[in-house]
Design a protein around this motif. Structure first.
Motif, PDB file in Angstrom:
ATOM      1  N   PRO A 153      22.623   7.021  20.355  1.00 18.90           N
ATOM      2  CA  PRO A 153      22.859   7.572  19.478  1.00 18.90           C
ATOM      3  C   PRO A 153      24.407   9.138  20.103  1.00 18.90           C
ATOM      4  CG  PRO A 153      20.800   8.849  20.054  1.00 18.90           C
ATOM      5  CD  PRO A 153      21.375   7.356  21.233  1.00 18.90           C
ATOM      6  N   PRO A 154      25.104   9.485  18.658  1.00 18.07           N
ATOM      7  CA  PRO A 154      26.020  10.623  19.336  1.00 18.07           C
ATOM      8  C   PRO A 154      26.085  11.874  20.149  1.00 18.07           C
ATOM      9  CG  PRO A 154      25.937  10.045  16.969  1.00 18.07           C
ATOM     10  CD  PRO A 154      24.552   9.923  17.506  1.00 18.07           C
ATOM     11  N   LEU A 155      26.002  12.440  20.739  1.00 15.64           N
ATOM     12  CA  LEU A 155      26.051  13.450  22.136  1.00 15.64           C
ATOM     13  C   LEU A 155      25.436  14.321  21.170  1.00 15.64           C
ATOM     14  CD1 LEU A 155      26.043  13.613  24.660  1.00 15.64           C
ATOM     15  CD2 LEU A 155      28.489  14.691  24.802  1.00 15.64           C
ATOM     16  N   ASN A 156      25.643  14.965  20.545  1.00 10.97           N
ATOM     17  CA  ASN A 156      24.950  16.126  19.990  1.00 10.97           C
ATOM     18  C   ASN A 156      23.937  15.243  19.239  1.00 10.97           C
ATOM     19  OD1 ASN A 156      26.243  14.431  17.447  1.00 10.97           O
ATOM     20  ND2 ASN A 156      25.493  16.156  16.582  1.00 10.97           N
ATOM     21  N   GLU A 157      23.733  14.178  18.799  1.00 11.49           N
ATOM     22  CA  GLU A 157      22.083  13.710  18.319  1.00 11.49           C
ATOM     23  C   GLU A 157      21.435  13.665  19.761  1.00 11.49           C
ATOM     24  OE1 GLU A 157      21.605  11.248  15.569  1.00 11.49           O
ATOM     25  OE2 GLU A 157      22.699  11.293  14.819  1.00 11.49           O
TER      26      GLU A 157
ATOM     27  N   GLY B 271      13.221  -2.318  17.962  1.00 10.74           N
ATOM     28  CA  GLY B 271      13.604  -2.392  16.210  1.00 10.74           C
ATOM     29  C   GLY B 271      14.494  -1.814  15.425  1.00 10.74           C
ATOM     30  N   GLN B 272      14.543  -0.392  14.032  1.00  9.50           N
ATOM     31  CA  GLN B 272      15.435  -0.079  12.945  1.00  9.50           C
ATOM     32  C   GLN B 272      15.890   0.785  14.603  1.00  9.50           C
ATOM     33  OE1 GLN B 272      14.025   0.113   9.353  1.00  9.50           O
ATOM     34  NE2 GLN B 272      15.474  -1.510   9.141  1.00  9.50           N
ATOM     35  N   ILE B 273      16.931   1.727  14.107  1.00 12.59           N
ATOM     36  CA  ILE B 273      17.550   2.694  14.683  1.00 12.59           C
ATOM     37  C   ILE B 273      18.399   3.093  13.146  1.00 12.59           C
ATOM     38  CG2 ILE B 273      17.588   2.219  17.005  1.00 12.59           C
ATOM     39  CD1 ILE B 273      20.631   1.362  16.440  1.00 12.59           C
ATOM     40  N   PRO B 274      18.822   4.978  13.609  1.00 14.55           N
ATOM     41  CA  PRO B 274      19.562   5.649  12.717  1.00 14.55           C
ATOM     42  C   PRO B 274      21.226   3.910  12.673  1.00 14.55           C
ATOM     43  CG  PRO B 274      18.712   6.563  13.678  1.00 14.55           C
ATOM     44  CD  PRO B 274      18.584   5.346  14.375  1.00 14.55           C
ATOM     45  N   ALA B 275      21.790   4.435  11.102  1.00 14.81           N
ATOM     46  CA  ALA B 275      22.521   3.112  10.896  1.00 14.81           C
ATOM     47  C   ALA B 275      24.049   3.662  12.065  1.00 14.81           C
ATOM     48  CB  ALA B 275      23.525   3.194   9.319  1.00 14.81           C
ATOM     49  N   HIS B 276      24.322   5.117  12.264  1.00 16.77           N
ATOM     50  CA  HIS B 276      25.298   5.516  12.823  1.00 16.77           C
ATOM     51  C   HIS B 276      25.331   4.728  14.492  1.00 16.77           C
ATOM     52  CE1 HIS B 276      22.869   8.628  12.149  1.00 16.77           C
ATOM     53  NE2 HIS B 276      23.683   9.642  13.672  1.00 16.77           N
ATOM     54  N   TRP B 277      23.621   4.969  15.186  1.00 19.59           N
ATOM     55  CA  TRP B 277      23.596   4.516  16.842  1.00 19.59           C
ATOM     56  C   TRP B 277      24.319   3.690  17.170  1.00 19.59           C
ATOM     57  CZ3 TRP B 277      18.055   6.603  18.393  1.00 19.59           C
ATOM     58  CH2 TRP B 277      18.917   7.691  18.255  1.00 19.59           C
ATOM     59  N   LEU B 278      24.649   3.446  18.021  1.00 20.78           N
ATOM     60  CA  LEU B 278      24.870   2.438  18.416  1.00 20.78           C
ATOM     61  C   LEU B 278      23.500   1.642  19.489  1.00 20.78           C
ATOM     62  CD1 LEU B 278      28.173   3.058  19.801  1.00 20.78           C
ATOM     63  CD2 LEU B 278      28.335   2.450  18.092  1.00 20.78           C
TER      64      LEU B 278
ATOM     65  N   ALA C 104      17.853   9.879   7.569  1.00 20.17           N
ATOM     66  CA  ALA C 104      18.555   8.811   7.612  1.00 20.17           C
ATOM     67  C   ALA C 104      19.063   7.767   7.406  1.00 20.17           C
ATOM     68  CB  ALA C 104      19.335   9.199   9.535  1.00 20.17           C
ATOM     69  N   PRO C 105      19.660   6.816   7.113  1.00 24.07           N
ATOM     70  CA  PRO C 105      19.864   5.429   7.688  1.00 24.07           C
ATOM     71  C   PRO C 105      20.071   4.594   7.809  1.00 24.07           C
ATOM     72  CG  PRO C 105      22.268   6.528   5.588  1.00 24.07           C
ATOM     73  CD  PRO C 105      21.387   7.423   6.310  1.00 24.07           C
ATOM     74  N   MET C 106      18.972   3.409   7.684  1.00 17.07           N
ATOM     75  CA  MET C 106      18.551   2.810   9.195  1.00 17.07           C
ATOM     76  C   MET C 106      19.039   1.278   8.929  1.00 17.07           C
ATOM     77  SD  MET C 106      16.834   4.669  10.329  1.00 17.07           S
ATOM     78  CE  MET C 106      15.775   3.990  11.619  1.00 17.07           C
ATOM     79  N   LYS C 107      19.468   0.025  10.272  1.00 19.83           N
ATOM     80  CA  LYS C 107      20.121  -0.452  10.490  1.00 19.83           C
ATOM     81  C   LYS C 107      19.070  -1.435  11.624  1.00 19.83           C
ATOM     82  CE  LYS C 107      23.610   0.382  14.288  1.00 19.83           C
ATOM     83  NZ  LYS C 107      24.628   0.040  14.230  1.00 19.83           N
TER      84      LYS C 107
END
Length: 414
Positions: free
Chosen positions: A357-361, A210-217, A199-202
């Protein structure tokens, strides 16, 4: 192991039969017990040369000593009441422990240290509410007395065997520590990085994450959790909060711990209502994170409850997140209250931004961690059971040897 050829009744319940050539006597004829000394204020918890013993535990260090050489320590109060230690060097013994002074050089100190261990002195406690044991109670008990040569042989044999058992226990305890460290790392990685290694990170913008997946809030906790303010319901069961089990019914907690818990009799009108799936904040959250409630019921008003109020907040995911070391350290950084002995507040909780993360994740991570940690916990439980068996064997071996139920190698009968 080999047994002695002839036995006789010792006349003492805890001893039972003893070899025909042995004697019994009151412990006061072998040793005298005296209280240790209060640790000087300027030495308490100071770094120094000697360990400090009291209440069955090391409480600090001191650079003076009120005991030199070999002695036996019998804990006087609290949960460790009746436990014993054999000290081979210098130590400070506090007023919470008793020091054994032997009356004659013919008595082997190490043999009688094992005798005191075998006696289960905690069973002689004067009260169950606050366990305590006096010198006179111990000194009036009876002990087996083999001849000096046998005392030496038994002590030497038990030194060797118990050292081997203690080493085995230490190895298993270390393996449990490593499993717990690995368990913690698996949880921390999953709840902050997700399950997709590609997964792309940010940058989350939050140091503890620290870093989290780019699509997480990353969101302010008040957008995810609300403060529960309900008073206890009339039919609520009493709950107990613990770092070991989370929040469970008081009845279940007592069954698991095999102990009684003080129930709330007066002032129950100020108890708070808890729903299954709530998180409980307490002073100890500084050390162990937030506790997840597995049941609905009532709990002390000293606790603070928060609950997820959006359909995008999955409790099982946050149950794992709130027990990670990084999150706990983030909570600690919000205030110096932990040093002042005050309770952790809702305001502390709201200062620590949370990954979303999104609910399904969230659901996938929770399922993965539930399955994975269950397998680790099962292995840890097996190792803990092994430790219990090793310690039981150690106690049994000591008891059989000091009472003559078995004859240690090298002992010759007259």
């Amino acid at each position: 192991m080999e047994r002695y050829s002839k036995y006789k009744d010792s006349g003492v319940d805890w001893i039972g039969e003893i070899p025909e050539g042995w004697k019994t006597t009151a412990i006061r004829h072998v040793l005298q017990l005296h209280s240790g000394s209060a640790l000087p204020d300027d030495q308490y918890d100071a770094e120094g040369d000697f360990p400090v013993y009291g209440g069955g535990a090391i409480r600090g260090r001191a650079n003076q000593c009120n005991v030199q050489g070999q002695t036996v320590i019998v804990s006087r109060q609290g949960a460790t009441c009746g436990t014993t230690r054999f000290i081979g060097g210098n130590a400070w013994i506090t007023e919470h422990a008793l020091i054994a002074y032997f009356l004659d050089a013919m008595y082997n100190k190490r043999y009688f240290a094992y005798v005191l261990h075998a006696m289960n002195l905690g069973n002689l406690s004067m009260t169950a509410a606050q366990p305590g044991i006096s010198a006179s109670i111990v000194q009036n008990q009876h002990t087996p007395v083999p001849n000096h040569i046998e005392q030496q042989a038994i002590a030497d044999y038990l030194d060797e065997k118990t050292a081997a058992i203690d080493a085995a226990v230490a190895d298993v305890e270390r393996s449990i520590e490593l499993l717990n460290e690995y368990r913690q790392s698996v949880i921390s990685e999953a709840v902050t990085k997700g399950l997709d290694p590609n997964a792309p990170m940010k940058d989350s913008g939050i140091d503890w994450i620290g870093q989290i997946p780019a699509h997480w809030l990353m969101l302010y906790p008040k957008k995810l959790f609300a403060l529960r303010k309900d008073r206890a319901h009339a039919d609520d069961q009493q709950l107990t909060a613990s770092q070991k089990y989370g929040v469970i019914s008081q009845k279940h907690f007592m069954e698991l711990e095999n102990q009684r818990v003080m129930s709330v009799i007066t002032g129950s009108d100020i108890l708070k209502h808890v729903e299954a799936g709530d998180f409980v904040i307490s002073m100890r959250s500084f050390q162990g994170g937030l506790e997840y409630s597995y049941e609905t019921g009532k709990i002390s008003s000293a606790y603070v409850m928060v609950y997820p109020f959006t359909d995008q907040t999955y409790s099982e995911y946050y149950r794992h997140l709130f027990k990670t070391l990084n999150y706990i350290q983030a909570l600690q950084s919000t205030s110096n209250l932990v040093r002042d002995g005050q309770a952790l507040r809702y305001s502390n909780f709201t200062q620590v931004y949370l990954p979303v993360p999104p609910l399904n994740e969230q659901q996938g991570i929770a399922k993965y961690l539930n399955d994975y940690t269950n397998s680790i916990d099962s292995l840890i439980a097996q190792k803990q059971s092994l430790i219990v068996r090793l310690k039981e064997y150690r106690s049994s071996l000591i008891s059989e040897c000091v009472t003559g139920k078995v004859k240690v190698p090298g002992v010759k009968e007259d």
